[in-house]
Scaffold this motif. Structure first.
Motif, PDB file in Angstrom:
ATOM      1  N   VAL A 140       0.844  -1.199   0.000  1.00 19.33           N
ATOM      2  CA  VAL A 140       0.000   0.000   0.000  1.00 19.33           C
ATOM      3  C   VAL A 140       0.879   1.248   0.000  1.00 19.33           C
ATOM      4  N   SER A 141       0.321   2.302  -0.583  1.00 16.57           N
ATOM      5  CA  SER A 141       0.979   3.608  -0.581  1.00 16.57           C
ATOM      6  C   SER A 141      -0.059   4.625  -0.177  1.00 16.57           C
ATOM      7  N   VAL A 142       0.398   5.840   0.132  1.00 21.74           N
ATOM      8  CA  VAL A 142      -0.546   6.907   0.486  1.00 21.74           C
ATOM      9  C   VAL A 142      -0.701   7.807  -0.732  1.00 21.74           C
ATOM     10  N   GLN A 143      -1.933   7.951  -1.201  1.00 17.70           N
ATOM     11  CA  GLN A 143      -2.176   8.789  -2.388  1.00 17.70           C
ATOM     12  C   GLN A 143      -3.644   9.179  -2.447  1.00 17.70           C
ATOM     13  N   ASP A 144      -3.907  10.461  -2.648  1.00 19.52           N
ATOM     14  CA  ASP A 144      -5.289  10.918  -2.766  1.00 19.52           C
ATOM     15  C   ASP A 144      -5.992  10.155  -3.904  1.00 19.52           C
ATOM     16  N   ALA A 145      -7.297   9.908  -3.710  1.00 22.44           N
ATOM     17  CA  ALA A 145      -8.030   9.126  -4.718  1.00 22.44           C
ATOM     18  C   ALA A 145      -8.029   9.824  -6.075  1.00 22.44           C
ATOM     19  N   GLY A 146      -8.025  11.172  -6.069  1.00 27.17           N
ATOM     20  CA  GLY A 146      -8.012  11.907  -7.343  1.00 27.17           C
ATOM     21  C   GLY A 146      -6.736  11.620  -8.124  1.00 27.17           C
ATOM     22  N   ALA A 147      -5.618  11.488  -7.427  1.00 29.28           N
ATOM     23  CA  ALA A 147      -4.342  11.203  -8.094  1.00 29.28           C
ATOM     24  C   ALA A 147      -4.324   9.779  -8.635  1.00 29.28           C
ATOM     25  N   GLN A 148      -5.108   8.896  -8.021  1.00 23.95           N
ATOM     26  CA  GLN A 148      -5.121   7.494  -8.447  1.00 23.95           C
ATOM     27  C   GLN A 148      -5.807   7.316  -9.807  1.00 23.95           C
ATOM     28  N   LEU A 149      -6.448   8.394 -10.288  1.00 25.37           N
ATOM     29  CA  LEU A 149      -7.070   8.323 -11.619  1.00 25.37           C
ATOM     30  C   LEU A 149      -6.035   8.330 -12.752  1.00 25.37           C
ATOM     31  N   ALA A 150      -4.851   8.901 -12.476  1.00 22.20           N
ATOM     32  CA  ALA A 150      -3.892   9.147 -13.557  1.00 22.20           C
ATOM     33  C   ALA A 150      -3.596   7.902 -14.408  1.00 22.20           C
ATOM     34  N   PRO A 151      -3.264   6.748 -13.800  1.00 22.71           N
ATOM     35  CA  PRO A 151      -2.938   5.598 -14.649  1.00 22.71           C
ATOM     36  C   PRO A 151      -4.126   5.106 -15.471  1.00 22.71           C
ATOM     37  N   VAL A 152      -5.331   5.266 -14.918  1.00 23.80           N
ATOM     38  CA  VAL A 152      -6.526   4.823 -15.653  1.00 23.80           C
ATOM     39  C   VAL A 152      -6.693   5.692 -16.896  1.00 23.80           C
ATOM     40  N   LEU A 153      -6.495   7.007 -16.729  1.00 27.82           N
ATOM     41  CA  LEU A 153      -6.690   7.926 -17.853  1.00 27.82           C
ATOM     42  C   LEU A 153      -5.562   7.804 -18.876  1.00 27.82           C
ATOM     43  N   LEU A 154      -4.366   7.492 -18.415  1.00 26.38           N
ATOM     44  CA  LEU A 154      -3.245   7.348 -19.359  1.00 26.38           C
ATOM     45  C   LEU A 154      -3.430   6.090 -20.212  1.00 26.38           C
ATOM     46  N   ASP A 155      -3.996   5.043 -19.608  1.00 29.05           N
ATOM     47  CA  ASP A 155      -4.422   3.848 -20.355  1.00 29.05           C
ATOM     48  C   ASP A 155      -3.267   3.227 -21.159  1.00 29.05           C
ATOM     49  N   ALA A 156      -2.122   3.059 -20.496  1.00 28.51           N
ATOM     50  CA  ALA A 156      -0.980   2.440 -21.182  1.00 28.51           C
ATOM     51  C   ALA A 156      -1.196   0.936 -21.326  1.00 28.51           C
ATOM     52  N   ARG A 157      -0.491   0.324 -22.269  1.00 25.98           N
ATOM     53  CA  ARG A 157      -0.570  -1.133 -22.482  1.00 25.98           C
ATOM     54  C   ARG A 157       0.787  -1.753 -22.182  1.00 25.98           C
ATOM     55  N   PRO A 158       0.791  -3.019 -21.693  1.00 27.38           N
ATOM     56  CA  PRO A 158       2.081  -3.675 -21.433  1.00 27.38           C
ATOM     57  C   PRO A 158       2.937  -3.663 -22.705  1.00 27.38           C
ATOM     58  N   LEU A 195       3.135   1.856 -12.615  1.00 27.17           N
ATOM     59  CA  LEU A 195       3.740   0.512 -12.685  1.00 27.17           C
ATOM     60  C   LEU A 195       2.833  -0.540 -12.060  1.00 27.17           C
ATOM     61  N   GLU A 196       2.094  -0.153 -11.030  1.00 24.53           N
ATOM     62  CA  GLU A 196       1.163  -1.115 -10.410  1.00 24.53           C
ATOM     63  C   GLU A 196      -0.040  -1.345 -11.323  1.00 24.53           C
ATOM     64  N   HIS A 197      -0.489  -0.284 -11.976  1.00 25.52           N
ATOM     65  CA  HIS A 197      -1.681  -0.395 -12.822  1.00 25.52           C
ATOM     66  C   HIS A 197      -1.383  -1.199 -14.078  1.00 25.52           C
ATOM     67  N   THR A 198      -0.205  -0.974 -14.676  1.00 24.05           N
ATOM     68  CA  THR A 198       0.138  -1.664 -15.927  1.00 24.05           C
ATOM     69  C   THR A 198       1.546  -2.243 -15.833  1.00 24.05           C
ATOM     70  N   PRO A 199       1.689  -3.373 -15.134  1.00 24.77           N
ATOM     71  CA  PRO A 199       3.019  -3.987 -15.103  1.00 24.77           C
ATOM     72  C   PRO A 199       3.393  -4.329 -16.553  1.00 24.77           C
ATOM     73  N   PRO A 208      10.260   7.558 -29.986  1.00 20.01           N
ATOM     74  CA  PRO A 208       9.102   8.238 -29.382  1.00 20.01           C
ATOM     75  C   PRO A 208       8.400   7.382 -28.325  1.00 20.01           C
ATOM     76  N   TYR A 209       7.660   8.051 -27.476  1.00 21.52           N
ATOM     77  CA  TYR A 209       6.905   7.370 -26.420  1.00 21.52           C
ATOM     78  C   TYR A 209       5.448   7.201 -26.844  1.00 21.52           C
ATOM     79  N   ALA A 210       4.892   6.022 -26.547  1.00 20.57           N
ATOM     80  CA  ALA A 210       3.482   5.768 -26.868  1.00 20.57           C
ATOM     81  C   ALA A 210       2.557   6.488 -25.893  1.00 20.57           C
ATOM     82  N   ARG A 211       3.049   6.655 -24.663  1.00 21.45           N
ATOM     83  CA  ARG A 211       2.249   7.327 -23.627  1.00 21.45           C
ATOM     84  C   ARG A 211       3.162   8.252 -22.836  1.00 21.45           C
ATOM     85  N   ILE A 212       2.635   9.452 -22.535  1.00 19.70           N
ATOM     86  CA  ILE A 212       3.396  10.385 -21.681  1.00 19.70           C
ATOM     87  C   ILE A 212       2.465  10.924 -20.606  1.00 19.70           C
TER      88      ILE A 212
END
Ligand SMILES: C[S@@+](CC[C@H](N)C(=O)[O-])C[C@H]1O[C@@H](n2cnc3c(N)ncnc32)[C@H](O)[C@@H]1O
Length: 440
Positions: free
Chosen positions: A227-245, A264-268, A314-318
């Motif tokens: 577990v880590s400490v992070q506001d729920a609003g900040a936890q949206l970032a990986p969902v919105l970035l929607d990176a793929r392995p 990294l936890e959202h998209t290993p 180039p990067y696929a996601r930033i």
């Protein structure tokens, strides 16, 4: 944490921190360095509480001083610390006044003891009448600078009163659960077994809000990164970035690494580069990733100088989580109310525009960039993104992923989405916009 200081020592250390912030423009963290006892959680709590209400307490105290200009900044800070305790703490007022009088010696102004005693005793007696009058002003009642209240009213006429109130609340402690290692409901059970109550936040499937804040050292799973400490609003970032392995992903303003870990936890399986300008802050990313047991390529560089760090691929996601006025996180950092100046948002906006321009040069055609701030100023949010859209022909707005949740009360903007303090979701203030580089 240091040993527990006496009440007078707590007041003295808190007064030095308050003085550093209010008079020398230091952040709480900077003001805390080198002050005896300042690391104690009691001192920090008193200093943060005083800073939260400073702009309400100071006008009341100044009414009681015959010559406010003759009072030294440190003594004035000590008086605000004591006044805060009188108004907002459960301690008997008498005890706080006596501690402040004793603290005059500790802050080097022993001859001011009679003045502190007289002013604080009058404050205790007359505070109800003083505030009845002073609180007619919205900035004083909510302890915000006039200009900031006006900005919020201009930008958010309907929401500003709730935002101002929320900015003065004690923030919830929210955990991010690494669900690749522990299911959220299992983590909740594990906490409950230790007597720690929490609730699942419905729209953020990694988030658990604790009933009461606590030291991370006592949190099961924290040391090993479950577990880590992070506001729920900040936890949206990986969902919105929607990176793929397998994708190359850049976390372009990454330190101290809160969102790096979340990505990294959202998209290993992503190939993540975490970049930041400040080398001492890159060290923090490394420490965070070590605790989480995750890996990324760490780079200390200026995003505006790709020639210093970019291999041309180039990067696929930033993720671009830019430096900002932090006006969305005032409840966590009440010093922001005293540190910000009217011109700051415009200065941040210029920097943000440059960072966005540079980040876009690194984005692959068809790639997605998530622009993020913890600001509630449109100037730093949709206006920066809007200017980039107008200037860059190969850029378009990308919709949020269909599975992305919409936090209750989040405000759709001309471009992007604004989370506001005081909205039903209960998050800090964040802004997110997804952009895509066209393949044409
Ligand atoms: C809002 S903070 C990032 C917070 C981080 N994403 C997190 O979630 O923990 C913004 C970061 O941008 C970094 N920064 C500022 N200017 C930069 C630049 N020109 N190039 C790279 N990083 C920069 C700052 O050092 C700061 O760490």
């Amino acid at each position: 944490m240091g040993s527990s200081p006496s009440a007078a020592a707590t007041f003295a250390a808190a007064a030095r921190i308050v003085e550093g912030v209010a008079r020398r423009g230091q952040s709480v963290d900077a003001a805390t360095r080198d002050i005896p006892h300042a690391a104690s959680s009691a001192v920090r709590a008193v200093a943060l509480g005083t800073l939260r209400w400073y702009l309400r307490l100071l006008p009341a105290l100044r009414r009681l001083l015959r010559d406010p200009a003759s009072v030294t900044p440190r003594l004035e800070s000590l008086l605000t610390v004591a006044a805060h305790q009188v108004v907002y703490a459960r301690t008997a007022a008498e005890v706080s006044v006596n501690a402040a009088v004793d603290a005059t010696r500790l802050i080097g102004v022993p001859r001011a003891a009679p003045l502190a005693n007289a002013v604080l005793r009058r404050f205790v007696r007359e505070r109800a009448e003083l505030f009845a009058e002073l609180d007619q002003s919205l900035p004083v009642r909510t302890a915000h600078p006039d200009w900031l209240v006006q900005r919020l009213l201009d930008a958010w006429p309907r929401q500003a009163p709730a935002m101002l109130e929320a900015n003065n609340e004690h923030p919830p402690m929210v955990l991010r659960v690494d669900r690749t290692r522990t299911a959220r409901h299992a983590m909740r059970e594990e906490l409950r077994a230790r007597g720690i109550e929490s609730r699942e936040i419905q729209w953020a499937d990694t988030a658990l809000e604790l009933a009461r804040p606590m030291s991370v050292n006592e949190l099961p799973g924290f040391a090993e990164g479950r577990v880590s400490v992070q506001d729920a609003g900040a936890q949206l970032a990986p969902v919105l970035l929607d990176a793929r392995p397998g994708e190359r992903v850049l976390d372009a303003c990454a330190a101290p690494g809160g969102k790096t870990g979340a990505l990294l936890e959202h998209t290993p399986g992503i190939h993540l580069t975490a970049l930041d300008l400040a080398s001492e802050r890159v060290v923090r990313i490394a420490e965070n990733l070590r605790r989480l047991g995750r890996e990324a390529r760490l780079v200390t560089a200026d995003l505006r100088r790709p020639q210093d760090f970019w291999d041309g691929q180039p990067y696929a996601r930033i993720l671009l989580d830019v430096p900002c006025s932090s006006t969305g996180v005032i409840r966590r950092h009440p010093d922001i109310k005293l540190l910000r100046r009217p011109g700051d948002a415009a200065a941040f906006a210029r920097q943000q525009g440059e960072l966005l321009h540079s980040a876009l040069t690194l984005l692959a055609p068809g790639g997605r960039l998530l622009y993020a701030t913890c600001s509630v100023c449109p100037e730093e949010n949709e206006e920066v993104v809007g200017a980039a859209l107008a200037a860059e022909s190969k850029l378009r707005v990308a919709g949020f992923p269909p599975h992305a949740p919409r936090p209750p009360g989040a405000q759709p903007r001309p471009v992007g989405l604004q989370l506001l303090p005081g909205a039903d979701a209960g998050t800090d203030g964040f802004y997110y916009a997804c952009l895509e580089k066209t393949t044409a």
